[in-house]
Design an enzyme around this catalytic site. Sequence first.
Site, short mmCIF file in Angstrom:
data_model
loop_
_atom_site.label_atom_id
_atom_site.label_comp_id
_atom_site.label_asym_id
_atom_site.label_seq_id
_atom_site.Cartn_x
_atom_site.Cartn_y
_atom_site.Cartn_z
N GLY A 112 0.80 -1.23 0.00
CA GLY A 112 0.00 0.00 0.00
C GLY A 112 0.83 1.27 0.00
O GLY A 112 0.50 2.24 -0.70
N ASP A 115 10.31 -6.83 -2.55
CA ASP A 115 9.14 -7.44 -1.90
C ASP A 115 9.13 -8.92 -2.27
O ASP A 115 9.27 -9.27 -3.44
CB ASP A 115 7.84 -6.76 -2.37
N CYS A 133 15.40 5.50 18.05
CA CYS A 133 15.25 6.55 19.08
C CYS A 133 13.76 6.77 19.36
O CYS A 133 13.36 7.06 20.49
CB CYS A 133 15.85 7.87 18.60
N ARG A 135 -6.16 -1.12 -2.26
CA ARG A 135 -5.29 0.03 -1.96
C ARG A 135 -3.92 -0.02 -2.62
O ARG A 135 -3.24 1.00 -2.71
CB ARG A 135 -5.10 0.14 -0.45
N THR A 151 11.45 -5.82 10.36
CA THR A 151 12.05 -5.32 9.13
C THR A 151 12.38 -3.83 9.25
O THR A 151 13.44 -3.37 8.81
CB THR A 151 11.11 -5.54 7.93
N ASP A 192 5.52 -3.36 6.74
CA ASP A 192 4.44 -3.37 7.72
C ASP A 192 4.79 -4.18 8.98
O ASP A 192 3.89 -4.64 9.66
CB ASP A 192 3.13 -3.88 7.10
N CYS A 245 -2.65 -4.47 8.53
CA CYS A 245 -3.89 -4.17 7.81
C CYS A 245 -4.78 -5.40 7.69
O CYS A 245 -6.00 -5.29 7.60
CB CYS A 245 -3.58 -3.63 6.43
ZN ZN Z 1 18.79 6.10 17.48
#
Ligand code: ZN
Length: 266
Positions: free
Chosen positions: A54, A75, A189, A86, A147, A143, A202
């Site tokens: 998406g 992918d 962070c 979508r 990863t 998503d 989703c």
């Molecule tokens: Zn950092």
Amino acid sequence: MVAEKLRPIRTEFFTAVNDDQLLRYSRHILLDEIGIEGQSRLLASRALIVGAGGLGAPAALFLASAGVGTLVLADHDTVDLTNLQRQILHTTDRVGQLKALSGKQALEALNPTIDVIPLTFRMEANALSEQVALADVVLDCTDNFETRHAINRACVHHRKPLVSGAAIRFDGQISVFDQRQPDAPCYHCLFPEAEDVEEVNCATMGVFAPVVGIVGATEAAEALKILAQTGQTLAGRFLMLDALSMRWHDVRVNKDPGCPVCGTPD
Ligand SMILES: [Zn+2]
């Protein structure tokens, strides 16, 4: 055809391609903030897009249409009927095909003058690091947190700007993590890996189709500004969209000095 016969034979000595590019990208070239110089930078650039779903779909379409010279589309998944609501890179007749290959087909139909490199395998640490090192900008259109953190680590390691987007239900999030800038935060962070984050996607939560379009297109805008070296990016800012009320929120993100990924080791 007569017109064809009258064409000069040694076309490589003419600037037909450049004329085509001048026309194709004329609306960018007209912008003072981009111009010939910025457009040339885009043509000479290489972007890595991780995820052809998406978010990756609109991001890749805009980078391709805008003339980013080399697009690497990664992918390992295949196109499913539930994606088509979508994921606008893919079509009904390509259900079952690998998304990276379906995406390559769509991008080349849109702009045959760029190089699209499809990567159809799951990118483990080494392959990811290799691709990030080659890229001028990296777009996280995935998503899952695992990863996302792997992409972030590779971007911090190679000091490559990372454009990160997420979308679920009616909510969108976008930021840029650019380690080339002093005191810039990284993805870790903001979203520490150690924290117990509940993985949502989703498939279980649902997503309002245009939200992925808005977020993916915004990722493309940030990536194009980085590549053309124009404007100010979202680095140090985290943008959130509530599409149900169509309100945007913007918060500052600071570097975590103790961040195990981008912090300076003692
Ligand atoms: Zn950092």
